[in-house]
Each structure stands twice: as C-alpha cells, then as structure tokens.
Design a protein around this motif. Structure first.
Motif, short mmCIF file in Angstrom:
data_model
loop_
_atom_site.label_atom_id
_atom_site.label_comp_id
_atom_site.label_asym_id
_atom_site.label_seq_id
_atom_site.Cartn_x
_atom_site.Cartn_y
_atom_site.Cartn_z
N ALA A 116 -102.71 59.80 2.61
CA ALA A 116 -101.80 58.39 3.31
C ALA A 116 -102.61 57.93 4.16
CB ALA A 116 -100.49 59.15 3.88
N PHE A 117 -103.15 58.44 4.87
CA PHE A 117 -103.93 57.84 6.10
C PHE A 117 -105.41 57.72 6.00
CE2 PHE A 117 -100.11 59.56 7.43
CZ PHE A 117 -99.36 58.20 7.87
N LEU A 118 -106.24 56.80 5.67
CA LEU A 118 -107.70 56.62 5.28
C LEU A 118 -108.20 55.64 6.30
CD1 LEU A 118 -109.68 57.84 3.41
CD2 LEU A 118 -109.07 55.88 1.94
N ILE A 119 -109.21 56.10 7.02
CA ILE A 119 -109.89 55.11 7.87
C ILE A 119 -111.41 54.68 7.51
CG2 ILE A 119 -110.92 54.62 10.19
CD1 ILE A 119 -108.84 56.40 11.18
N SER A 120 -111.64 53.45 7.28
CA SER A 120 -113.16 53.04 6.86
C SER A 120 -114.02 53.09 8.02
CB SER A 120 -112.96 51.67 6.08
OG SER A 120 -111.87 51.49 5.20
N VAL B 277 -105.14 48.91 10.63
CA VAL B 277 -105.82 49.50 9.39
C VAL B 277 -106.41 48.51 8.54
CG1 VAL B 277 -105.37 50.93 7.49
CG2 VAL B 277 -104.40 51.57 9.71
N GLU B 278 -105.63 47.68 8.12
CA GLU B 278 -106.16 46.31 7.11
C GLU B 278 -107.08 45.30 7.84
OE1 GLU B 278 -106.34 47.05 4.15
OE2 GLU B 278 -104.89 48.81 4.39
N ARG C 107 -102.91 49.18 -2.24
CA ARG C 107 -102.48 50.68 -2.37
C ARG C 107 -102.48 51.63 -1.25
NH1 ARG C 107 -104.80 53.74 -5.58
NH2 ARG C 107 -102.94 54.92 -6.12
N ARG C 108 -103.57 51.63 -0.26
CA ARG C 108 -103.78 52.36 0.78
C ARG C 108 -102.63 51.97 1.90
NH1 ARG C 108 -109.01 51.46 4.49
NH2 ARG C 108 -108.22 49.15 4.29
#
Length: 271
Positions: free
Chosen positions: A241-245, A110-111, A21-22
C-alpha cells in the motif's frame, strides 16, 4: 479522435498508470478497491476520450479523471464488511479526518504534485488545496507515536530514515542490513511499523524479510522503498500500500509513515 491522438492517449495513460494505482491503493487501503477505481477511470477516459485533458500535464489529467469518479462515488474507502483488525481501527480514525485532507497530502507528498497541481486534480482553488495539505500534516502528526524497524543496507540512507522517524516522535527498534538480521531484530523487539528497502546488502530481499516477519507477528503496516516503483505496481499480484520512490524527500517519508500508522493495509509482495 484520430489514430495519432489515440496512440498519444495510450502512451500518456500507460506511463502514469502505475502511479495512479499506487495512489488509489494507498488512498483506499485496499488493492482491490484501488484497482476498481483505477479501472473505472480508464473506462471513463476510453468512453469519452475528448474530455481527457492530456498534453504536457498527462499525469495531472489522469489523476483529475480519477478524482472526478472518486468524489462522485462518495470517496468510499473499501468495503466495511471486509475490514478487520488494525484496518478497522484505521477506518475509525479516518472518519475523524477533515474531508479531502488525506487525498491532498498523498497527492502532494507521495505523488509530488505541486499545490497548484493538487488544486487542479481536486478541482479546488489553490488556497483551499494548500490549506488541506496543511491540515493533513497537522492531523496526521497528532497520531500516537510508535516503534519503527528499518531494513536498509545503505548506511547514509538508514541514518537519514532513522533521523526522520525519530523527529516524528517514533522510536526506532533497530536497523537491519540483511534478511536474516531483520528477522532476528524482529524477534528481539516487535515493531508497529516496518520501513524496508527492496534489495539488501547480501543480495537478499527486503520483501522476503518482511514476509518472514509478518508470518510470525501478523498484520503490521509496511512501507517499501525502491528506485523502481513501477516494477512493483504491475497488477499481477499483491502489492504494498505504501511505496516510496528513491531518491525520496523528507516530506514523502513523513507522509508515508503517518499514513501507514494511521491507515495500514499490509498486503505484501510475494517473491
């Protein structure tokens, strides 16, 4: 498919669904559009579970199923009639990108898929996947520089983020450790992008700080940083929309900043 296999399928998909989903959210620039593709992926898997290649590469299998639908649908980036403002400008930029580069960049940075895994997800030769990643970096780096505000209470992390952003050619307007300071800083100089932690020094919320700023300044691209991304990707409300772990890599930050500047959709979380 027997009961054990169905249960394993449910576990595999459930564990990786927040990340799909991200990815879909960032790829399409719209929570609704991203979720539409994610739901279509789940429906395809449930209707023909024997075609799902799970096992040790469950995340790769899920993203591969997504991409089969994404490519056959024509890779539609949301509904043009609903796109206005900076998102409309970003859509114009997207039309100039080399096909498939944005997907490859998101998958790799990102992934955190390896080039070999990107190739498998996109059903492409390894050499092509690596070339797409390289092209994406080059094309995104050509985007105009901008002003970035950092909301982060950990000094080492904020310094690291400032260095990464500056190396990309952007200017940091300032660093805020609390919600109040973030709002004050935004009032002193407007930014083109906000890079924000979730939990701040005085137990205030980076989400609240961002919402305060957007309430005054309007639409801005936002990147959130968190150690628990799955908590923010529940499908229960507006999401970033933009999410960094955390812990993040330099490549992840560069990719997210470039993506956010390039194609920004700033539906933010509401506490």
């Amino acid at each position: 498919m027997n009961k054990d296999a169905r249960e394993q399928l449910a576990d595999d998909v459930g564990a990786n669904l927040p990340y799909l989903r991200r990815y879909a959210r960032a790829l399409t620039g719209s929570q609704d559009s991203g979720d539409t593709y994610a739901i279509a992926t789940l429906e395809a898997i449930l209707s023909n579970p024997d075609q799902y290649e799970g096992g040790s590469d469950a995340k790769v299998a899920l993203f591969r199923s997504f991409h089969a639908i994404w490519t056959t649908s024509g890779a539609v980036f949301g509904n043009d009639s609903d796109v206005t403002g900076i998102a409309r400008k970003a859509r114009d930029h997207l039309s100039k990108l080399t096909p498939n580069t944005r997907e490859a960049l998101l998958l790799h940075t990102v992934e955190e898929f390896s080039p070999a895994e990107v190739a498998k997800v996109m059903d492409a030769p390894l050499e092509e996947a690596q070339e797409l990643i390289n092209i994406a970096y080059a094309e995104m780096s050509q985007h105009v520089s901008g002003r970035v505000m950092i909301i982060e209470d950990e000094a080492i992390i904020s310094m690291d983020l400032e260095s990464i952003v500056a190396d990309m050619g952007h200017r940091v307007t300032g660093i805020a450790r609390t919600r109040d300071r973030a709002v004050q800083l935004a009032g002193e100089e407007s930014a083109d992008l906000i890079l924000s932690d979730i939990q701040l020094a005085d137990n205030s919320s980076g989400i609240d700080a961002v919402n305060d700023i957007l309430g005054v300044q309007g639409d801005l691209p936002v990147i959130f940083i968190t150690a628990f991304p799955e908590r923010l990707l529940t499908g229960q409300g507006p999401e970033p929309a933009f999410l960094i772990s955390k812990p993040y890599t330099e490549a992840q930050v560069k990719s997210a900043v470039s993506q956010a500047m390039f194609f920004s959709s700033t539906e933010t979380l509401r506490a």
